[in-house]
Design a protein around this motif. Structure first.
Motif, PDB file in Angstrom:
ATOM      1  N   LYS A  75       0.838  -1.243   0.083  1.00 26.49           N
ATOM      2  CA  LYS A  75       0.017   0.151   0.120  1.00 26.49           C
ATOM      3  C   LYS A  75       1.002   1.220   0.014  1.00 26.49           C
ATOM      4  CE  LYS A  75      -0.300   0.410   4.964  1.00 26.49           C
ATOM      5  NZ  LYS A  75      -1.223   0.451   6.241  1.00 26.49           N
ATOM      6  N   ILE A  76       0.445   2.257  -0.515  1.00 23.84           N
ATOM      7  CA  ILE A  76       1.063   3.549  -0.460  1.00 23.84           C
ATOM      8  C   ILE A  76      -0.097   4.639   0.179  1.00 23.84           C
ATOM      9  CG2 ILE A  76       1.999   5.742  -1.860  1.00 23.84           C
ATOM     10  CD1 ILE A  76       2.963   3.551  -3.684  1.00 23.84           C
ATOM     11  N   THR A  77       0.166   5.394   1.049  1.00 23.11           N
ATOM     12  CA  THR A  77      -0.813   6.343   1.530  1.00 23.11           C
ATOM     13  C   THR A  77      -0.246   7.761   1.729  1.00 23.11           C
ATOM     14  OG1 THR A  77      -1.493   4.640   3.184  1.00 23.11           O
ATOM     15  CG2 THR A  77      -1.933   6.784   3.685  1.00 23.11           C
ATOM     16  N   GLY A  78      -1.127   8.649   1.366  1.00 23.70           N
ATOM     17  CA  GLY A  78      -0.673   9.863   1.396  1.00 23.70           C
ATOM     18  C   GLY A  78      -1.835  10.943   2.165  1.00 23.70           C
ATOM     19  N   GLY A  79      -1.554  11.995   2.724  1.00 21.94           N
ATOM     20  CA  GLY A  79      -2.672  12.631   3.410  1.00 21.94           C
ATOM     21  C   GLY A  79      -1.982  13.870   4.237  1.00 21.94           C
ATOM     22  N   PHE A  80      -3.094  14.546   5.057  1.00 18.84           N
ATOM     23  CA  PHE A  80      -2.673  15.654   5.711  1.00 18.84           C
ATOM     24  C   PHE A  80      -3.306  15.817   7.018  1.00 18.84           C
ATOM     25  CE2 PHE A  80      -6.595  16.909   3.910  1.00 18.84           C
ATOM     26  CZ  PHE A  80      -7.354  17.507   4.989  1.00 18.84           C
ATOM     27  N   ARG A  81      -2.777  16.487   7.891  1.00 24.03           N
ATOM     28  CA  ARG A  81      -3.181  16.647   9.329  1.00 24.03           C
ATOM     29  C   ARG A  81      -3.113  18.387   9.553  1.00 24.03           C
ATOM     30  NH1 ARG A  81      -0.592  15.111  14.814  1.00 24.03           N
ATOM     31  NH2 ARG A  81       0.471  16.857  14.222  1.00 24.03           N
TER      32      ARG A  81
END
Length: 366
Positions: free
Chosen positions: A328-334
């Motif tokens: 899996k590859i995950t990208g995001g923000f907080r």
């Protein structure tokens, strides 16, 4: 709970198709096996999606909490069922007591597929002594199950985190055993994970403008529901005395794990993160106990010939499904506003997923 209670319907879709029709030992021997094979394929997207949801949302940054500081976040993970798992081929199941009606398409919906009825299936009895073409007798016809027309499978998640020092953060998901309102069943959840800073070992350590960490987590979800399916009144047992029907129970268990390497960069109140890793899991579902089915006795030597009688199936369903295992590859923000946070991410995998939620942090990261 409602989704996987559907496998009870699958079991009785196959078995009760013989009601008020002729039947034989061929049906008794093969119908439960066919129901299991069908249920496995039909429910597989739900099993994979749930497993995938359990592996999502474990981190929103690579920076661990400071020792003694803690945070809580609530999020919803929603796995996206790929097009290839919206349908399946009935012919691939090698069913014995059920076959596809001539002229019908062999493609039928899974639980996540369209809400239209599937192709017409025929319940047949095969016996070399039957005086019919191909030594087969057609009992009845019925449509394969329709899907729920929902290819997004959401799951809510509540998670707590605490910094334990040495650049390490421990995450916990805990739902003590909770009984349903009708007191017939319960659910519980336990999950534990850890995040460990790799940045601290690099030249520059805490002064680096970015963070690197490794994350690992395991979770187990359990659900159980007591059933009370009684035999039809006035029907005798086909053989022997009636078994105990109070042992009926539906058990659901999902064990899942995930590992990832995570990179994050903080820009003012915004933290961007990306991770690469692996998801794995196993889900099991079992119908335990004794289940009555009404059939018509076709043994001409039996004193019950041509009468409706009760046949009992013990522990008729046992399904085991791997999760949406793979890389899996995950990208995001907080977004951190004082003690409160908003976060969202997208995971590209066999079953891609979206995770979004809110939280708060008491203290700060490492």
């Amino acid at each position: 709970m409602k989704k996987f209670l559907g496998l009870i319907g699958i079991f009785f879709l196959f078995n009760q198709s013989a009601k008020s029709q002729n039947t034989s030992q061929f049906f008794i021997d093969n119908a439960p096996k066919d129901a299991n094979n069908y249920a496995q394929k039909y429910l597989d997207p739900f099993f994979k999606g749930f497993s995938n949801d359990m592996n999502a949302g474990w981190y929103q940054t690579a920076k661990p909490l400071k020792a003694g500081k803690f945070g809580i976040n609530f999020s919803v993970s929603a796995s996206l069922v790929p097009d290839k798992d919206l349908t399946f081929d009935v012919n691939s199941l090698n069913l014995k007591s059920v076959r596809l009606k001539n002229g019908e398409s062999s493609i039928t919906p899974t639980v996540a597929g369209i809400g239209n009825e599937g192709p017409v299936l025929q319940l047949v009895i095969a016996n070399a002594n039957l005086p019919f073409p191909n030594n087969e007798y057609l009992v009845t016809e019925f449509n394969a199950l329709e899907g729920l027309n929902v290819n997004v499978l959401p799951t809510p998640i509540l998670q707590g985190s605490v910094g334990v020092g040495a650049g390490t953060e421990v995450m916990l998901r805990l739902l003590p055993k909770v009984n349903f309102a009708d007191q017939k069943g319960s659910i519980s959840l336990f999950g534990i994970g850890a995040k460990h800073s790799i940045s601290q070992y690099l030249p520059g350590g805490d002064k680096l403008s970015y963070d690197l960490a490794v994350v690992g987590a395991f979770s187990q979800f359990n659900a159980s529901y007591n059933l009370s399916l009684e035999p039809e009144a006035g029907r005798p047992q086909r053989s022997g005395s009636a078994p105990d029907y109070n042992t009926q129970n539906l058990d659901f268990k999902s064990n899942n794990f995930t590992v990832a390497a995570v990179f994050s960069k903080k820009i003012s109140v915004l933290t961007l993160h990306v991770g690469a890793g692996y998801n794995g899991g196993t889900t099991t579902t079992m119908l335990k106990g004794n289940y009555p089915v009404t059939i018509i006795e076709d043994n001409i030597l039996s004193t019950q010939f041509a009468q409706e009688v009760i046949v009992n199936f013990t522990d008729p369903t046992s399904l085991k499904s791997d999760g949406a295992d793979g890389a899996k590859i995950t990208g995001g923000f907080r977004l951190k506003l004082a003690a409160f946070t908003l976060h969202a991410d997208y995971t590209l995998a066999n079953y891609s997923a979206v995770n979004a939620g809110i939280g708060f942090i008491i203290g700060g990261e490492k």
